[in-house]
Scaffold this motif. Structure first.
Motif, PDB file in Angstrom:
ATOM      1  N   ASN A  22      -1.340  88.710  12.526  1.00 34.45           N
ATOM      2  CA  ASN A  22      -2.125  87.482  12.357  1.00 34.45           C
ATOM      3  C   ASN A  22      -1.421  86.283  12.970  1.00 34.45           C
ATOM      4  OD1 ASN A  22      -4.064  88.912  10.955  1.00 34.45           O
ATOM      5  ND2 ASN A  22      -3.346  88.277   8.938  1.00 34.45           N
ATOM      6  N   PHE A  39      -2.767  83.945  16.021  1.00 37.24           N
ATOM      7  CA  PHE A  39      -2.890  82.507  15.789  1.00 37.24           C
ATOM      8  C   PHE A  39      -2.048  81.713  16.781  1.00 37.24           C
ATOM      9  CE2 PHE A  39      -0.890  78.854  13.567  1.00 37.24           C
ATOM     10  CZ  PHE A  39      -1.999  78.026  13.502  1.00 37.24           C
ATOM     11  N   THR A  99      -3.916  79.501  19.753  1.00 37.67           N
ATOM     12  CA  THR A  99      -3.730  78.067  19.527  1.00 37.67           C
ATOM     13  C   THR A  99      -2.945  77.429  20.669  1.00 37.67           C
ATOM     14  OG1 THR A  99      -3.747  78.389  17.129  1.00 37.67           O
ATOM     15  CG2 THR A  99      -2.831  76.332  17.949  1.00 37.67           C
ATOM     16  N   THR A 139     -11.039  82.128   8.220  1.00 38.75           N
ATOM     17  CA  THR A 139     -11.373  82.586   9.574  1.00 38.75           C
ATOM     18  C   THR A 139     -10.267  82.110  10.519  1.00 38.75           C
ATOM     19  OG1 THR A 139     -12.640  80.602  10.171  1.00 38.75           O
ATOM     20  CG2 THR A 139     -13.851  82.406   9.113  1.00 38.75           C
ATOM     21  N   PHE A 140     -10.094  82.835  11.614  1.00 41.32           N
ATOM     22  CA  PHE A 140      -9.126  82.404  12.609  1.00 41.32           C
ATOM     23  C   PHE A 140      -9.555  81.092  13.257  1.00 41.32           C
ATOM     24  CE2 PHE A 140      -7.635  86.884  12.661  1.00 41.32           C
ATOM     25  CZ  PHE A 140      -6.284  86.627  12.467  1.00 41.32           C
ATOM     26  N   ILE A 152      -7.295  77.748  13.690  1.00 42.03           N
ATOM     27  CA  ILE A 152      -6.904  77.321  15.034  1.00 42.03           C
ATOM     28  C   ILE A 152      -7.385  75.917  15.380  1.00 42.03           C
ATOM     29  CG2 ILE A 152      -7.287  77.812  17.483  1.00 42.03           C
ATOM     30  CD1 ILE A 152      -7.329  80.814  16.679  1.00 42.03           C
ATOM     31  N   THR A 168      -6.720  79.253   3.759  1.00 38.16           N
ATOM     32  CA  THR A 168      -6.932  80.688   3.568  1.00 38.16           C
ATOM     33  C   THR A 168      -6.478  81.103   2.174  1.00 38.16           C
ATOM     34  OG1 THR A 168      -4.759  81.216   4.495  1.00 38.16           O
ATOM     35  CG2 THR A 168      -6.609  81.222   6.019  1.00 38.16           C
ATOM     36  N   TYR A 186      -5.903  87.191   6.107  1.00 36.83           N
ATOM     37  CA  TYR A 186      -5.740  86.130   7.101  1.00 36.83           C
ATOM     38  C   TYR A 186      -4.415  85.380   6.919  1.00 36.83           C
ATOM     39  CZ  TYR A 186     -10.612  86.722   8.467  1.00 36.83           C
ATOM     40  OH  TYR A 186     -11.798  87.237   8.929  1.00 36.83           O
TER      41      TYR A 186
END
Length: 291
Positions: free
Chosen positions: A87, A91, A95, A152-153, A157, A230, A235
Motif C-alpha cells: 500500500n 501511495f 502521489t 480509498t487510494f 493521494i 482510513t 488501506y
C-alpha cells in the motif's frame, strides 16, 4: 637567524593548534555520530533478540550472543506487514508522479510565462505556506469525506499532489536557465511544452531528483492524514500499520517483534538516502543559488 627561528616557532605553534583543532573536531563529530546512530543500533539489536531473552534481561545488554531472525519471519507471517508495504509503495509512487507533473507545470508557468498579475498570484501562493497544516487537514478531511473517498487510494493521494515549497524550489531552479535559450526556442517555433521537456527538465534534473526523493520519503513517513482518512486495515500504510501491529498484532509487550517490523519499514528509506545522498545535497544547494 633569530627572525627565522621565531618564524619557525610560530609555524610550529600554528601547526600544533591546527592539529589539536582537527582532533577536537573529529572527537566531537564521532561522539555526535554515536549519539545519532545509537537508536538505530539499539533497534537492530533488539530485533534479533528472542522474546524470552529480551524479557529475561534485568539490565539491557548492548550485544547478543544468540541472534535470531524469528522476529522478522513473524513480522510477515503473523501480521499483514507485506500488505502495508505494498500500500505504501502504491501511495508513494502515484502521489510522487502526480506531484512532479503538477509542480513542474506550475513552476514553469511562474518562471517563464508572462501573464497579468503573475507576481501577485505567486506572492499569494507563497502565503499559503503560512497557513497551519492543521487547518488544511481539517478542510481536506471535510472535502474527501463529502466526496465519499474515505478508505480509498484516491482519498489518500489527492491532498498530497502539490506542494508550495517544491514549486518555489523548482521555479528558482528554472529561472537559472538563460533567457536566451527560451527566446531562441520561441524564434524556432518550439512550443512551451517541448521547451520544458527538452531543455528545462534535463538542465534541472538534479533538483527534480531531489524533490522526487524527498517526496517519496515524505509519503513513506506520512502518518496523520492516512490515519485520519482510513479506518480499513486493507488501506493502511506502514506508518499506521506499525501502530496497528502494536495495538492488535504482536501486542505491546513483544518489543523484539515490533523492532523487527520497524527495521523492515526503515530499510528502504535508509538505502534510498544512502544511494542518492549526493544528488539530494547537490539539488538542494543548486536550488538555493540564483544568478
Amino acid at each position: 637567524m633569530d627572525n627565522q627561528t621565531d618564524f619557525e616557532k610560530i609555524e610550529l605553534r600554528a601547526g600544533r593548534r591546527a592539529r589539536i583543532g582537527r582532533i577536537v573536531t573529529y572527537v566531537l563529530l564521532s561522539l555526535w555520530g554515536i549519539i545519532v546512530l545509537f537508536p538505530f543500533y539499539w533497534m537492530l539489536l533488539t530485533s534479533v533478540k528472542s522474546y524470552g531473552s529480551y524479557n529475561a534481561e534485568r539490565i539491557p545488554a548492548f550485544f547478543t550472543l544468540s541472534p535470531t531472525m524469528e522476529n522478522y519471519a513473524d513480522a510477515f507471517t503473523q501480521v499483514p506487514l507485506g500488505g502495508y508495504l505494498v500500500n505504501t509503495v502504491i501511495f508513494s509512487v502515484i502521489t510522487t508522479a502526480l506531484m512532479v507533473v503538477v509542480i513542474t507545470l506550475a513552476a514553469f508557468a511562474f518562471a517563464r510565462l508572462e501573464f497579468r498579475g503573475k507576481n501577485v498570484i505567486f506572492t499569494l501562493f507563497l502565503s499559503l505556506m503560512m497557513i497551519p497544516s492543521e487547518l488544511v487537514v481539517i478542510t481536506n478531511f471535510a472535502t474527501i469525506t463529502s466526496w465519499e473517498m474515505r478508505n480509498t487510494f484516491m482519498g489518500l493521494i489527492l491532498p498530497s499532489v502539490t506542494s508550495v515549497f517544491y514549486i518555489y524550489l523548482l521555479k528558482e531552479n528554472f529561472e537559472q536557465v538563460p533567457d536566451e535559450l527560451y527566446r531562441a526556442a520561441k524564434v524556432d517555433g518550439t512550443s512551451d511544452f517541448k521547451f520544458l521537456w527538452k531543455v528545462m527538465i534535463p538542465m534541472c534534473w538534479p533538483t527534480l531528483i531531489t524533490i522526487i526523493i524527498l517526496k517519496v520519503i515524505e509519503c513513506w513517513n506520512s502518518y496523520v492524514w492516512p490515519r485520519l482518512i482510513t479506518d480499513d486495515p486493507s488501506y493502511y500504510l506502514v506508518s499506521g500499520g506499525i501502530q496497528e501491529i502494536r495495538e492488535n498484532g504482536f501486542g505491546r509487550e513483544n518489543i523484539p517483534a515490533m523492532m523487527a517490523a520497524v527495521v523492515v519499514v526503515s530499510i528502504p528509506l535508509i538505502l534510498l538516502f544512502l544511494v542518492f545522498r549526493k544528488k539530494i545535497m547537490a539539488g538542494v544547494s543548486r536550488g538555493g543559488l540564483k544568478g
